[in-house]
Write a protein that holds these residues in place. Structure first.
Motif, mmCIF file in Angstrom:
data_model
loop_
_atom_site.group_PDB
_atom_site.id
_atom_site.type_symbol
_atom_site.label_atom_id
_atom_site.label_comp_id
_atom_site.label_asym_id
_atom_site.label_seq_id
_atom_site.Cartn_x
_atom_site.Cartn_y
_atom_site.Cartn_z
ATOM 1 N N ALA A 167 -12.319 -2.742 1.045
ATOM 2 C CA ALA A 167 -11.532 -2.300 2.184
ATOM 3 C C ALA A 167 -10.237 -2.635 2.428
ATOM 4 N N ASN A 168 -10.048 -3.940 1.974
ATOM 5 C CA ASN A 168 -8.687 -4.753 2.181
ATOM 6 C C ASN A 168 -7.629 -3.926 1.595
ATOM 7 N N THR A 169 -7.926 -3.434 0.277
ATOM 8 C CA THR A 169 -6.747 -2.862 -0.607
ATOM 9 C C THR A 169 -7.079 -1.339 -0.081
ATOM 10 N N LEU A 170 -7.789 -0.614 0.089
ATOM 11 C CA LEU A 170 -7.783 0.659 0.897
ATOM 12 C C LEU A 170 -6.921 0.666 1.867
ATOM 13 N N ILE A 171 -7.164 -0.297 2.918
ATOM 14 C CA ILE A 171 -6.319 -0.043 3.861
ATOM 15 C C ILE A 171 -4.678 -0.231 3.831
ATOM 16 N N GLY A 172 -4.660 -1.360 2.554
ATOM 17 C CA GLY A 172 -3.095 -1.488 2.319
ATOM 18 C C GLY A 172 -2.458 -0.084 1.614
ATOM 19 N N LEU A 173 -3.435 0.445 1.049
ATOM 20 C CA LEU A 173 -2.911 1.505 0.208
ATOM 21 C C LEU A 173 -2.620 2.903 1.232
ATOM 22 N N GLY A 174 -3.458 2.670 2.382
ATOM 23 C CA GLY A 174 -3.537 3.733 3.351
ATOM 24 C C GLY A 174 -2.075 3.653 3.942
ATOM 25 N N LYS A 175 -1.758 2.358 4.159
ATOM 26 C CA LYS A 175 -0.216 2.255 4.817
ATOM 27 C C LYS A 175 0.622 2.578 3.916
ATOM 28 N N ASN A 211 -22.708 4.571 -3.965
ATOM 29 C CA ASN A 211 -23.775 4.965 -2.885
ATOM 30 C C ASN A 211 -23.475 6.151 -1.966
ATOM 31 N N PRO A 212 -24.386 6.655 -1.468
ATOM 32 C CA PRO A 212 -24.245 7.841 -0.739
ATOM 33 C C PRO A 212 -23.523 7.639 0.642
ATOM 34 N N SER A 213 -23.516 6.503 1.229
ATOM 35 C CA SER A 213 -22.806 6.080 2.404
ATOM 36 C C SER A 213 -21.386 5.612 2.050
ATOM 37 N N ALA A 214 -20.293 5.978 2.689
ATOM 38 C CA ALA A 214 -19.153 5.428 2.477
ATOM 39 C C ALA A 214 -18.895 4.314 3.026
ATOM 40 N N ILE A 215 -19.209 3.901 4.170
ATOM 41 C CA ILE A 215 -18.781 2.704 4.978
ATOM 42 C C ILE A 215 -19.801 1.732 4.690
ATOM 43 N N ARG A 216 -19.480 0.506 4.164
ATOM 44 C CA ARG A 216 -20.348 -0.755 3.800
ATOM 45 C C ARG A 216 -19.856 -1.874 4.500
ATOM 46 N N ARG A 268 -11.105 5.121 9.997
ATOM 47 C CA ARG A 268 -9.930 5.811 10.583
ATOM 48 C C ARG A 268 -9.190 6.571 9.494
ATOM 49 N N LEU A 269 -9.058 5.749 8.441
ATOM 50 C CA LEU A 269 -8.358 6.242 7.218
ATOM 51 C C LEU A 269 -9.194 7.386 6.587
ATOM 52 N N VAL A 270 -10.427 7.191 6.589
ATOM 53 C CA VAL A 270 -11.245 8.184 6.056
ATOM 54 C C VAL A 270 -11.284 9.557 6.693
ATOM 55 N N SER A 271 -11.399 9.241 8.047
ATOM 56 C CA SER A 271 -11.425 10.373 8.920
ATOM 57 C C SER A 271 -10.322 11.130 9.092
ATOM 58 N N ALA A 272 -9.146 10.583 8.926
ATOM 59 C CA ALA A 272 -7.719 11.071 8.711
ATOM 60 C C ALA A 272 -7.480 11.913 7.566
ATOM 61 N N GLY A 273 -8.272 11.654 6.478
ATOM 62 C CA GLY A 273 -8.154 12.251 5.253
ATOM 63 C C GLY A 273 -6.957 11.496 4.089
ATOM 64 N N ILE A 274 -6.651 10.419 4.741
ATOM 65 C CA ILE A 274 -5.497 9.668 4.067
ATOM 66 C C ILE A 274 -6.421 8.712 2.759
ATOM 67 N N VAL A 275 -7.497 8.347 3.106
ATOM 68 C CA VAL A 275 -8.426 8.089 1.831
ATOM 69 C C VAL A 275 -9.669 9.033 1.687
ATOM 70 N N ASP A 276 -9.505 9.646 0.103
ATOM 71 C CA ASP A 276 -10.275 10.454 -0.047
ATOM 72 C C ASP A 276 -11.418 9.757 -0.663
ATOM 73 N N VAL A 277 -12.821 10.229 -0.049
ATOM 74 C CA VAL A 277 -13.993 9.272 -0.382
ATOM 75 C C VAL A 277 -14.622 10.386 -1.533
ATOM 76 N N VAL A 278 -14.976 9.629 -2.596
ATOM 77 C CA VAL A 278 -15.854 10.210 -3.708
ATOM 78 C C VAL A 278 -17.268 9.345 -3.600
#
Length: 439
Positions: A225-233, A249-254, A275-285
């Motif tokens: 999460a910390n790294t994804l938030i930094g990369l989102g910025k 896992n099937p769920s994105a938010i852990r 918020r980053l996921v919802s905005a499409g900034i972080v693409d979840v697979v």
């Protein structure tokens, strides 16, 4: 079993009493063990593989803790520091970075005259055993000194002895592999230059490496999460920067985003990442099972399956935020009693099982839950949790308070274990690859 069975041998009659307790690791919990040993008048030596105190924390020093100061400071350490004129007042209320914890607390603690001269830097513990005994020999075992083989920075190997061993060496330098099988992925050695350890400084020292690149982050915990938030910025500041989040896992938010979380900074992680996921900034697979890695042009190809079908993700870099595991190779000649699943001490494991517990629901525990068949040997701190990602520093501090009391023959204090942890919702539960529940 009686209380007498639990008590250590009488120090007055113990021929080992002249030897120091060996503490492996000069991180927060290792130094807390030292502070408790100082207060009890027990001699000790700290073996630190790095050139400075808290060498692992310095590697992710840019990352901010979500625990307040009161959960980051060991009581015995605080008493020693305050006796030297150190004050906590200036730090109260601040959410510290790892480097600030080092600068404002751990470095001053390590410089105290009661502790500093006993730290041996650039001294890596290679193996722990008993003098003249491998793990198969029983007669006279408890009376034999511990023997620790170490390697110095110049390559010189030495053996030292001690009356007891407290292993607080942590797990940051032994990450879980990227492969969903628990093994290193096939082909990993061919693309090692494109794999980055957990918690890189994407907005600071490592910015150039990530700017304008496509990064895949693997893992579902707070490290990820910390790294994804930094990369989102970074995506907003550096054109061409892309972020993909790979989870098995099937769920994105852990990570917790609950308003009921007593650690607000921890709850904010989940909210910001959502918020980053919802905005499409972080693409979840999601539901991605990694099998092998391959070179792909100038980058890396992650090959696996997704919901039973072949799947491929190409990126420039992969951040392995898959959590950590203990280095047990150095303990092959010690008689350990470890849980088969999480590789924690067997009595502790049910209390920290990440399928059942979060950071805030771990029961108080001390020497009794941490002991092994090898009398006088204890694994504490993050390493004591094995592969469970639910560790908080305050837990480690209570561990070493209990262990050092036991070593001093104070069974009453050792057994009086108390621990108040902040309540939380989800804390990387359900996914052992989720990373660390950082303090």
């Amino acid at each position: 079993m009686t209380l007498l069975d639990l008590a250590p041998r009488s120090v007055a009659d113990d021929k080992l009493a002249a030897l120091p307790v060996i503490v492996i690791g000069a991180g927060p919990v290792g130094l807390a063990a030292a502070a408790n040993l100082v207060e009890r008048g027990i001699d000790f030596t700290i073996l630190e593989a790095g050139t400075k105190v808290a060498s692992s924390i310095r590697l992710w020093g840019h990352t901010r803790f979500f625990s307040p100061w009161r959960h980051l400071i060991d009581p015995a350490s605080r008493r020693l520091l305050e006796a030297s004129g150190w004050s906590l007042a200036a730090a109260e209320g601040r959410a510290l970075t790892g480097q600030e914890l080092v600068d404002d607390y751990l470095a001053p603690l390590a410089e105290l005259p009661e502790i500093g001269p006993r730290i041996r830097y650039s001294t890596k513990a290679l193996a722990v055993t008993r003098v003249g005994m491998d793990r198969t020999r029983t007669p006279g075992r408890a009376a034999a000194p511990f023997l620790i083989r170490v390697r110095h920075a110049d390559g010189r190997v030495e053996e030292i002895t001690g009356r007891a061993v407290i292993d607080a060496s942590g797990t940051y330098t032994t990450p879980n592999p990227l492969s969903s099988s628990g093994l290193s992925p096939l082909g990993a050695d061919q693309v090692s230059d494109h794999i980055v350890h957990a918690l890189p400084d994407v907005l600071g020292a490592d910015r150039v490496r990530f700017a304008g690149k496509h990064t895949a982050v693997v893992g579902a915990g707070h490290s990820a999460a910390n790294t994804l938030i930094g990369l989102g910025k970074l995506t907003r500041e550096e054109p061409g920067t892309r972020v993909t989040w790979l989870i098995r896992n099937p769920s994105a938010i852990r990570v917790s985003s609950s308003a009921d979380d007593e650690l607000p900074e921890r709850a904010k992680l989940g909210t910001r990442l959502g918020r980053l996921v919802s905005a499409g900034i972080v693409d979840v697979v999601d539901s991605f099972q990694i099998g092998r890695l391959e070179p792909a042009g100038g980058g890396i190809r992650v090959v696996g399956t997704r919901r039973g079908e072949p799947a491929v993700v190409d990126a420039d870099l992969v951040v392995a935020a898959t959590g950590f595991r203990p280095d047990l190779d150095m303990l092959r000649e010690i008689r350990l009693e470890l849980d088969d699943i999480v590789e924690a001490p067997k009595r502790l494991a049910p209390l920290i099982d990440p399928n059942l517990h979060s950071c805030g629901t771990v029961s108080p525990h001390g020497f009794q839950e941490l002991k092994h068949p090898e009398q006088g040997f204890f694994i504490v701190g993050m390493k004591s949790y094995g592969r469970a990602p639910t560790f908080l520093l305050t837990t480690g501090y209570e561990q070493v308070r209990s262990v050092t009391a036991w070593l001093d023959g104070d069974l009453s204090a050792a057994s009086r274990v108390q621990l108040v942890l902040p309540a939380t919702g989800v804390c990387s539960t359900g996914d052992s690859s989720g990373g660390s529940c950082c303090s």
